[in-house]
Design a protein around this motif. Structure first.
Motif, PDB file in Angstrom:
ATOM      1  N   ALA A  65       0.726  -1.333   0.062  1.00  0.00           N
ATOM      2  CA  ALA A  65       0.114   0.114   0.192  1.00  0.00           C
ATOM      3  C   ALA A  65       0.749   1.526   0.241  1.00  0.00           C
ATOM      4  CB  ALA A  65      -0.907  -0.060   1.736  1.00  0.00           C
ATOM      5  N   ALA A  66       1.909   1.264   0.318  1.00  0.00           N
ATOM      6  CA  ALA A  66       2.436   1.898   0.808  1.00  0.00           C
ATOM      7  C   ALA A  66       3.519   2.543  -0.689  1.00  0.00           C
ATOM      8  CB  ALA A  66       3.940   2.408   1.451  1.00  0.00           C
ATOM      9  N   TRP A  67       4.078   1.516  -1.415  1.00  0.00           N
ATOM     10  CA  TRP A  67       4.632   1.739  -3.057  1.00  0.00           C
ATOM     11  C   TRP A  67       3.420   2.332  -4.126  1.00  0.00           C
ATOM     12  CZ3 TRP A  67       2.752  -0.597  -8.015  1.00  0.00           C
ATOM     13  CH2 TRP A  67       4.186  -0.403  -8.708  1.00  0.00           C
ATOM     14  N   ALA A  68       1.757   1.984  -3.305  1.00  0.00           N
ATOM     15  CA  ALA A  68       1.032   2.234  -4.101  1.00  0.00           C
ATOM     16  C   ALA A  68       1.264   3.649  -4.208  1.00  0.00           C
ATOM     17  CB  ALA A  68      -0.226   1.227  -4.119  1.00  0.00           C
ATOM     18  N   VAL A  69       1.018   4.623  -2.959  1.00  0.00           N
ATOM     19  CA  VAL A  69       0.865   6.280  -2.327  1.00  0.00           C
ATOM     20  C   VAL A  69       1.552   6.206  -3.112  1.00  0.00           C
ATOM     21  CG1 VAL A  69       0.464   7.246  -1.202  1.00  0.00           C
ATOM     22  CG2 VAL A  69      -1.162   5.038  -0.859  1.00  0.00           C
ATOM     23  N   GLU A  70       3.028   5.689  -2.594  1.00  0.00           N
ATOM     24  CA  GLU A  70       4.396   6.931  -3.204  1.00  0.00           C
ATOM     25  C   GLU A  70       4.488   6.732  -5.125  1.00  0.00           C
ATOM     26  OE1 GLU A  70       9.030   7.077  -2.212  1.00  0.00           O
ATOM     27  OE2 GLU A  70       7.736   5.539  -1.636  1.00  0.00           O
ATOM     28  N   LYS A  71       4.080   5.501  -5.324  1.00  0.00           N
ATOM     29  CA  LYS A  71       4.245   6.174  -6.913  1.00  0.00           C
ATOM     30  C   LYS A  71       3.131   5.908  -7.558  1.00  0.00           C
ATOM     31  CE  LYS A  71       8.174   3.924  -6.851  1.00  0.00           C
ATOM     32  NZ  LYS A  71       9.479   4.836  -7.158  1.00  0.00           N
ATOM     33  N   ASN A  72       1.643   6.264  -6.694  1.00  0.00           N
ATOM     34  CA  ASN A  72       0.280   6.999  -7.480  1.00  0.00           C
ATOM     35  C   ASN A  72       0.044   5.988  -8.208  1.00  0.00           C
ATOM     36  OD1 ASN A  72      -1.662   7.960  -7.597  1.00  0.00           O
ATOM     37  ND2 ASN A  72      -0.913   9.381  -9.267  1.00  0.00           N
ATOM     38  N   VAL A  73      -0.369   4.707  -7.802  1.00  0.00           N
ATOM     39  CA  VAL A  73      -0.595   3.402  -8.504  1.00  0.00           C
ATOM     40  C   VAL A  73      -2.232   2.829  -8.353  1.00  0.00           C
ATOM     41  CG1 VAL A  73      -0.386   0.307  -9.448  1.00  0.00           C
ATOM     42  CG2 VAL A  73       1.613   2.346  -8.993  1.00  0.00           C
ATOM     43  N   ASN A  74      -2.824   3.275  -8.466  1.00  0.00           N
ATOM     44  CA  ASN A  74      -4.372   2.637  -8.369  1.00  0.00           C
ATOM     45  C   ASN A  74      -4.604   3.380  -7.046  1.00  0.00           C
ATOM     46  OD1 ASN A  74      -6.501   1.333  -8.229  1.00  0.00           O
ATOM     47  ND2 ASN A  74      -6.184  -0.448  -7.288  1.00  0.00           N
ATOM     48  N   CYS A  75      -4.876   4.631  -7.306  1.00  0.00           N
ATOM     49  CA  CYS A  75      -4.540   5.946  -5.728  1.00  0.00           C
ATOM     50  C   CYS A  75      -5.665   6.603  -6.566  1.00  0.00           C
ATOM     51  CB  CYS A  75      -3.471   6.164  -5.575  1.00  0.00           C
ATOM     52  SG  CYS A  75      -2.780   4.506  -4.384  1.00  0.00           S
ATOM     53  N   PRO A  76      -7.109   6.182  -6.622  1.00  0.00           N
ATOM     54  CA  PRO A  76      -7.441   7.627  -7.575  1.00  0.00           C
ATOM     55  C   PRO A  76      -8.171   8.596  -5.833  1.00  0.00           C
ATOM     56  CG  PRO A  76      -8.652   5.757  -6.746  1.00  0.00           C
ATOM     57  CD  PRO A  76      -8.097   5.535  -6.495  1.00  0.00           C
ATOM     58  N   GLY A  77      -8.050   9.951  -6.019  1.00  0.00           N
ATOM     59  CA  GLY A  77      -7.930  10.183  -5.144  1.00  0.00           C
ATOM     60  C   GLY A  77      -8.195  12.243  -5.029  1.00  0.00           C
TER      61      GLY A  77
END
Length: 639
Positions: A627-639
């Motif tokens: 989850a941290a990697w996804a947030v940092e790389k903005n992968v599958n993180c709508p918002g």
């Protein structure tokens, strides 16, 4: 002396005038709208007219009830006052109009067969103008329960006992007007005894549409897990109670669908049911034979007991006592239990034949699927969960789950958490009029849809999540059922702005198919407008605070908490919390630790893993790192 004589003459004159006035005959045409069908309204009108010596008739129409009453003016006034201000217990007169016709000098008062429209005019009213209300299903009344257990009564232990004051209504109706031929009772022809009651204005079952008995009514049938018939009639109910007592799980057909029932005091049975149903940690609903058993497990105040015992019979959320001996597996790590009392005759009979005090009575479905109410579906889906199935040959026309409510300690008011059986399809009055009939498609989670007509909104029963085909099929079927029973044709469709909601897609497909406009409504504005309506506010500006998971904005942004200056017709976005990414998209709403990681990243950047926040120790390292990697790389993180 002369003055006294003159005065006496005046008095005699006015008395004579009054007597002549009282003798004057009039004929009043009365149109009554509201919840006036399926609640004993026509028998009530009949008895009231006869008591007042009035002639005429009363009839059901798609608009409600229409009556013509003829007699002395003062008797007509007494009649109208009683109808308006003292209707039957479960009726609700929302509008009554009166006009006068030439007298016909009739000799009797009668109940006539239902008509297509009031006043005997040919043709039917426009489909989107039906104004009658359909009664919710009503819990078995005290008189019927008393007869149920009276050995002298011909309906002794009859599991479908009902009268004009109770029984199925919404769940058995196919279309208006509410007549037996328009319900699932149409296949059961009344025997001479029941038909005699049905025609007798002095009987409690006078024009009770589901009226029946052992000789002419439905029956229960018990099947094993392989679909093999084991017993029928009252013996089937008696055997089902014995099986529950022995620790088995029995699927029991009730008013709005099937319940999965087991002895709540049997820990192993409860654990087995939780595993088979894939219930997770969600609490089970409990049914107890009487309020005294509920008080042994929970603290119950006066308002809560009244709600438990009311004709709506919802599941009531109650504070669990420390001395409660029921298994923890019923409601894991929860300080509350959800209790309800028997509301169908078959429930009373199960407690009568069984030696258990409390049972788990949870909706018969798998996780996130709608309640099973069709027999074919029950035999396809329930054998893997239930050991036995107690079914009946009376069809349920639309599934309707149990309502859930609680009495809030801070205001002592009833708050309905899940609005279904006992409440639906009661309308909500609006402080504005719909210029055109509106279909509102509803959200994707905890779905209900609504029909806006005139000055009211009719909301469907709880449907639930639309994320699987079974739920969406139930949603579609329920919409078609509502269209039929309310003679409803939409002219405008409203839907959530979120393009991926199943309800939004349904609304747009319906719009294209029928060639009518579809209007998107912002999620949080809809919440605030509904709060305004719940509190009876007029159409004015309010400050609304919405703290919701994923409110889709007009620009495609996903909003969490925002402050709106809103009215029913529009809103201004005044303030909001900063945007954060949602790792995993919609999964972040259900797995809230993902949102927590996003908040930590927002506050501390990529170094948030070294903050020592308690959350970090509660989530597996692999999940947290992903989850941290996804947030940092903005992968599958709508918002």
């Amino acid at each position: 002396m002369r003055v006294q004589v003159v005065r006496l003459g005046q008095i005699i004159y006015f008395v004579r005038i009054q007597m002549e006035y009282r003798k004057e005959r009039k004929r009043a045409a009365v149109s009554i709208e509201g919840r006036v069908q399926g609640v004993g309204f026509r028998p009530f009108v009949y008895r009231l007219a006869v008591e007042n010596g009035l002639t005429g008739f009363v009839v059901n129409t798609p608009e409600g009830v229409y009556a013509e009453v003829e007699g002395p003016s003062h008797k007509i006034k007494e009649f109208l006052d009683r109808v308006k201000y003292h209707p039957p217990e479960h009726a609700a007169v929302k509008h009554m109009s009166v006009s006068f016709l030439p007298a016909k000098n009739g000799k009797e008062f009668r109940i006539e067969k239902s008509r297509a429209s009031a006043g005997g005019k040919k043709g039917s009213i426009p489909k989107d103008e039906s104004r009658t209300e359909i009664s919710p299903d009503i819990a078995a009344c005290r008189q019927c329960v008393s007869e149920l257990f009276s050995p002298q009564d011909r309906r002794h232990l009859f599991p479908f006992i009902n009268c004009t004051n109770c029984g199925p209504r919404f769940s058995i109706i196919r279309e208006l007007p509410y007549d037996r031929k328009n319900t699932s009772m149409c296949r059961f022809m009344m025997c001479p005894d029941c038909y005699s009651e049905y025609l007798n204005p002095l009987e409690r079952r006078f024009h009770a549409q589901p009226d029946c008995c052992f000789a002419c009514g439905p029956e229960y049938i018990l099947f094993d897990g392989q679909g093999k018939k084991k017993d029928s009639g009252i013996d089937a109910v008696r055997e089902a109670a014995s099986l529950i007592e022995k620790g088995h799980i029995v699927a029991v057909k009730g008013i709005g669908g099937y319940h999965l029932v087991c002895d709540a005091g049997n820990r192993q049975a409860v654990k087995t049911l939780r595993e088979r149903k894939k219930r997770g940690d969600k609490p089970f609903a409990l049914m107890s034979g009487d309020p005294g058993n509920v008080r042994m497990c929970c603290t119950v105040n006066r308002q809560e007991e009244e709600l438990l015992s009311s004709w709506r019979a919802p599941v009531v959320i109650l504070r669990k006592k420390n001395t409660c001996r029921l298994p923890e597996e019923i409601s894991p790590r929860n300080k509350y239990l959800g209790f309800f009392l028997p509301y169908a005759p078959v429930h009373y009979l199960l407690f009568h034949f069984g030696r258990f005090r409390t049972v788990v009575a949870t909706s018969a479905n798998m996780a996130d699927e709608p309640i099973v109410y069709r027999d074919k579906e029950a035999f396809e889906k329930l054998p893997g969960i239930a050991d036995y199935i107690l079914s009946s040959n009376r069809d349920i026309e639309t599934g309707c789950d149990d309502s859930v409510a609680r009495v809030e300690p801070f205001d002592k008011n009833i708050h309905v958490i899940r609005r279904a059986r006992g409440f639906v399809p009661e309308p909500v009055k609006t402080p504005f009029l719909f210029e055109e009939p509106v279909f509102a498609a509803g959200p994707n989670e905890k779905n209900t849809f609504s029909l806006g007509m005139g000055g009211r909104i009719v909301t469907s029963q709880h449907i639930g999540s639309l994320e699987n085909m079974e739920s969406f099929g139930f949603y579609r079927d329920t919409y078609e059922h509502f269209r039929k029973i309310f003679h409803f044709t939409p002219r405008i469709i409203s839907h959530d702005l979120h393009p991926d909601y199943a309800s939004t897609r349904f609304a747009k497909e319906l719009s294209a198919k029928e060639g009518i406009p579809a209007v998107g409504v912002q999620h949080h504005h809809a919440h605030i407008a509904s709060c305004m309506l719940d509190n009876g506010l007029p159409d004015r500006k309010v400050i609304g605070v919405a703290l919701d998971g994923t409110g889709y904005g007009e620009g495609g942004d996903i909003r969490g908490c925002e402050f709106l200056i809103a009215s029913y017709g529009g809103y201004e976005r005044y303030a909001w919390l900063d945007y954060i990414p949602l790792p995993g998209g919609d999964r972040a709403v259900k797995e809230v630790w993902r949102t927590g990681i996003a908040c930590l990243y927002k506050a501390f950047g990529s170094g948030f893993l070294s903050t020592g926040a308690p959350l970090l120790g509660r989530v597996g390292s692999k999940l947290m790192d992903a989850a941290a990697w996804a947030v940092e790389k903005n992968v599958n993180c709508p918002g």
